[in-house]
Write a protein that holds these residues in place. Structure first.
Motif, PDB file in Angstrom:
ATOM      1  N   UNK A 184      -4.364  46.736 120.722  1.00 32.97           N
ATOM      2  CA  UNK A 184      -3.419  45.911 121.447  1.00 32.97           C
ATOM      3  C   UNK A 184      -2.488  46.765 122.312  1.00 32.97           C
ATOM      4  N   UNK A 185      -2.892  47.997 122.530  1.00 35.28           N
ATOM      5  CA  UNK A 185      -2.031  48.876 123.315  1.00 35.28           C
ATOM      6  C   UNK A 185      -1.911  48.398 124.754  1.00 35.28           C
ATOM      7  N   UNK A 186      -2.907  47.702 125.261  1.00 44.11           N
ATOM      8  CA  UNK A 186      -2.829  47.181 126.628  1.00 44.11           C
ATOM      9  C   UNK A 186      -1.707  46.177 126.781  1.00 44.11           C
ATOM     10  N   UNK A 187      -1.480  45.365 125.751  1.00 47.89           N
ATOM     11  CA  UNK A 187      -0.404  44.374 125.812  1.00 47.89           C
ATOM     12  C   UNK A 187       0.961  45.056 125.766  1.00 47.89           C
ATOM     13  N   UNK A 188       1.067  46.141 125.017  1.00 51.17           N
ATOM     14  CA  UNK A 188       2.330  46.885 124.965  1.00 51.17           C
ATOM     15  C   UNK A 188       2.642  47.478 126.331  1.00 51.17           C
ATOM     16  N   UNK A 189       1.632  48.007 127.003  1.00 54.70           N
ATOM     17  CA  UNK A 189       1.824  48.574 128.340  1.00 54.70           C
ATOM     18  C   UNK A 189       2.239  47.469 129.323  1.00 54.70           C
ATOM     19  N   UNK A 190       1.668  46.279 129.178  1.00 54.56           N
ATOM     20  CA  UNK A 190       2.069  45.168 130.045  1.00 54.56           C
ATOM     21  C   UNK A 190       3.528  44.786 129.827  1.00 54.56           C
ATOM     22  N   UNK A 191       3.966  44.779 128.576  1.00 54.67           N
ATOM     23  CA  UNK A 191       5.369  44.455 128.298  1.00 54.67           C
ATOM     24  C   UNK A 191       6.291  45.540 128.857  1.00 54.67           C
ATOM     25  N   UNK A 192       5.900  46.796 128.730  1.00 58.23           N
ATOM     26  CA  UNK A 192       6.710  47.876 129.306  1.00 58.23           C
ATOM     27  C   UNK A 192       6.761  47.764 130.829  1.00 58.23           C
ATOM     28  N   UNK A 193       5.661  47.351 131.440  1.00 51.74           N
ATOM     29  CA  UNK A 193       5.648  47.150 132.888  1.00 51.74           C
ATOM     30  C   UNK A 193       6.555  45.993 133.287  1.00 51.74           C
ATOM     31  N   UNK A 194       6.602  44.952 132.462  1.00 45.55           N
ATOM     32  CA  UNK A 194       7.507  43.829 132.725  1.00 45.55           C
ATOM     33  C   UNK A 194       8.968  44.276 132.653  1.00 45.55           C
TER      34      UNK A 194
END
Length: 116
Positions: free
Chosen positions: A1-11
């Motif tokens: 689920x690391x991709x979702x964490x990166x998306x949240x950091x990008x947000x």
């Protein structure tokens, strides 16, 4: 689920970028960046819940919108619009990563309980 964490950091980056680029005096850009960041974080967060595990694919539409907004804005190119293009392209790559990308494929998984 690391991709979702990166998306949240990008947000989070998108939400704070108006102050970093010094355009916080333009409220329409600040509010739109905040709403888009909230939509990205919401879709990424919903991907953690099993019934909505594909919610992160909505981010593909949001990222195309960010790219179009940054590219087709009528104002002279400012750093905020260039930031929208870069974030949109980055999210296009990250949103395609499956939730279980860091786990081995299903046939390779085995049960860890030891038989006695």
């Amino acid at each position: 689920m690391w991709g979702r964490v990166v998306e949240i950091m990008t947000a989070v980056w998108l939400a704070i970028s108006p102050w970093i680029f010094g355009i916080s005096d333009q409220p329409h850009l600040v509010w739109s960046d905040m709403l888009i960041a909230l939509a990205i974080a919401t879709c990424s967060g919903l991907s953690y819940w099993r019934p909505t595990r594909r919610a992160h694919l909505v981010i593909l539409l949001i990222s195309v919108g960010l790219i179009a907004w940054g590219r087709l804005s009528g104002t002279p190119p400012i750093a905020a619009h260039q930031n929208h293009i870069v974030i949109g392209l980055f999210l296009l790559m990250i949103a395609l990563i499956p939730n279980e990308a860091s786990r081995p494929p299903e046939p390779w998984r085995f049960e860890t309980t030891a038989k006695v």
